[in-house]
Design a protein around this motif. Structure first.
Motif, PDB file in Angstrom:
ATOM      1  N   ALA A  46      -9.553  -2.293   6.167  1.00  0.00           N
ATOM      2  CA  ALA A  46      -8.992  -1.567   7.308  1.00  0.00           C
ATOM      3  C   ALA A  46      -7.545  -1.152   7.046  1.00  0.00           C
ATOM      4  N   ARG A  47      -6.769  -2.003   6.395  1.00  0.00           N
ATOM      5  CA  ARG A  47      -5.380  -1.660   6.076  1.00  0.00           C
ATOM      6  C   ARG A  47      -5.320  -0.451   5.136  1.00  0.00           C
ATOM      7  N   ILE A  48      -6.198  -0.447   4.156  1.00  0.00           N
ATOM      8  CA  ILE A  48      -6.229   0.666   3.201  1.00  0.00           C
ATOM      9  C   ILE A  48      -6.637   1.953   3.916  1.00  0.00           C
ATOM     10  N   GLN A  49      -7.666   1.878   4.763  1.00  0.00           N
ATOM     11  CA  GLN A  49      -8.108   3.051   5.512  1.00  0.00           C
ATOM     12  C   GLN A  49      -7.001   3.559   6.431  1.00  0.00           C
ATOM     13  N   THR A  50      -6.268   2.655   7.037  1.00  0.00           N
ATOM     14  CA  THR A  50      -5.172   3.045   7.921  1.00  0.00           C
ATOM     15  C   THR A  50      -4.080   3.771   7.153  1.00  0.00           C
ATOM     16  N   GLU A  51      -3.745   3.278   5.971  1.00  0.00           N
ATOM     17  CA  GLU A  51      -2.709   3.927   5.161  1.00  0.00           C
ATOM     18  C   GLU A  51      -3.167   5.317   4.718  1.00  0.00           C
ATOM     19  N   ILE A  52      -4.430   5.458   4.343  1.00  0.00           N
ATOM     20  CA  ILE A  52      -4.952   6.773   3.963  1.00  0.00           C
ATOM     21  C   ILE A  52      -4.868   7.727   5.141  1.00  0.00           C
ATOM     22  N   LEU A  76       0.806  -1.212   0.000  1.00  0.00           N
ATOM     23  CA  LEU A  76       0.000   0.000   0.000  1.00  0.00           C
ATOM     24  C   LEU A  76       0.841   1.265   0.000  1.00  0.00           C
ATOM     25  N   LYS A  77       2.042   1.188   0.522  1.00  0.00           N
ATOM     26  CA  LYS A  77       2.875   2.386   0.605  1.00  0.00           C
ATOM     27  C   LYS A  77       3.357   2.857  -0.762  1.00  0.00           C
ATOM     28  N   SER A  78       3.361   1.951  -1.736  1.00  0.00           N
ATOM     29  CA  SER A  78       3.833   2.338  -3.070  1.00  0.00           C
ATOM     30  C   SER A  78       2.717   2.926  -3.931  1.00  0.00           C
ATOM     31  N   LEU A  79       1.460   2.818  -3.481  1.00  0.00           N
ATOM     32  CA  LEU A  79       0.329   3.352  -4.250  1.00  0.00           C
ATOM     33  C   LEU A  79       0.146   4.845  -3.992  1.00  0.00           C
ATOM     34  N   SER A  80      -0.375   5.544  -4.988  1.00  0.00           N
ATOM     35  CA  SER A  80      -0.656   6.970  -4.813  1.00  0.00           C
ATOM     36  C   SER A  80      -1.937   7.140  -4.002  1.00  0.00           C
ATOM     37  N   ASP A 113      -4.946   6.168  -6.081  1.00  0.00           N
ATOM     38  CA  ASP A 113      -5.046   4.715  -6.225  1.00  0.00           C
ATOM     39  C   ASP A 113      -5.585   4.070  -4.955  1.00  0.00           C
ATOM     40  N   LEU A 114      -5.154   4.587  -3.809  1.00  0.00           N
ATOM     41  CA  LEU A 114      -5.643   4.055  -2.535  1.00  0.00           C
ATOM     42  C   LEU A 114      -7.147   4.267  -2.388  1.00  0.00           C
ATOM     43  N   LYS A 115      -7.616   5.450  -2.760  1.00  0.00           N
ATOM     44  CA  LYS A 115      -9.047   5.734  -2.643  1.00  0.00           C
ATOM     45  C   LYS A 115      -9.861   4.863  -3.590  1.00  0.00           C
ATOM     46  N   GLU A 116      -9.346   4.639  -4.789  1.00  0.00           N
ATOM     47  CA  GLU A 116     -10.027   3.760  -5.744  1.00  0.00           C
ATOM     48  C   GLU A 116     -10.052   2.326  -5.226  1.00  0.00           C
ATOM     49  N   LYS A 117      -8.928   1.881  -4.695  1.00  0.00           N
ATOM     50  CA  LYS A 117      -8.837   0.520  -4.160  1.00  0.00           C
ATOM     51  C   LYS A 117      -9.784   0.353  -2.975  1.00  0.00           C
ATOM     52  N   LEU A 118      -9.889   1.385  -2.152  1.00  0.00           N
ATOM     53  CA  LEU A 118     -10.796   1.341  -1.005  1.00  0.00           C
ATOM     54  C   LEU A 118     -12.240   1.193  -1.455  1.00  0.00           C
ATOM     55  N   SER A 119     -12.642   1.956  -2.457  1.00  0.00           N
ATOM     56  CA  SER A 119     -14.023   1.857  -2.924  1.00  0.00           C
ATOM     57  C   SER A 119     -14.293   0.492  -3.562  1.00  0.00           C
TER      58      SER A 119
END
Length: 66
Positions: free
Chosen positions: A53-59, A8-12, A15-21
């Protein structure tokens, strides 16, 4: 078996928001289908929930600047 964790740290941020949705929608669909007819591997719901949850935490980590 769940798929491998994403880096997740390598995503913009976008990209993180898209992946979360995408993952949230997928989790809702699987949870609903499990309520109607039990799925073969109910543990997959746990893995999806944790991935969201991992994606939300990274955001959130990026918002706070850590």
């Amino acid at each position: 078996m769940p798929k491998a964790k994403l880096d997740l740290k390598s995503l913009s941020d976008q990209d993180l928001k898209e992946k979360l949705s995408e993952e949230s929608l997928r989790l809702k669909k699987v949870t609903f289908s499990h309520a109607v007819t039990p799925i073969e591997n109910p543990m997959s719901i746990r893995f999806m929930r944790r991935e969201v949850a991992r994606i939300q935490t990274e955001i959130r980590r990026r918002e706070l600047g850590f």
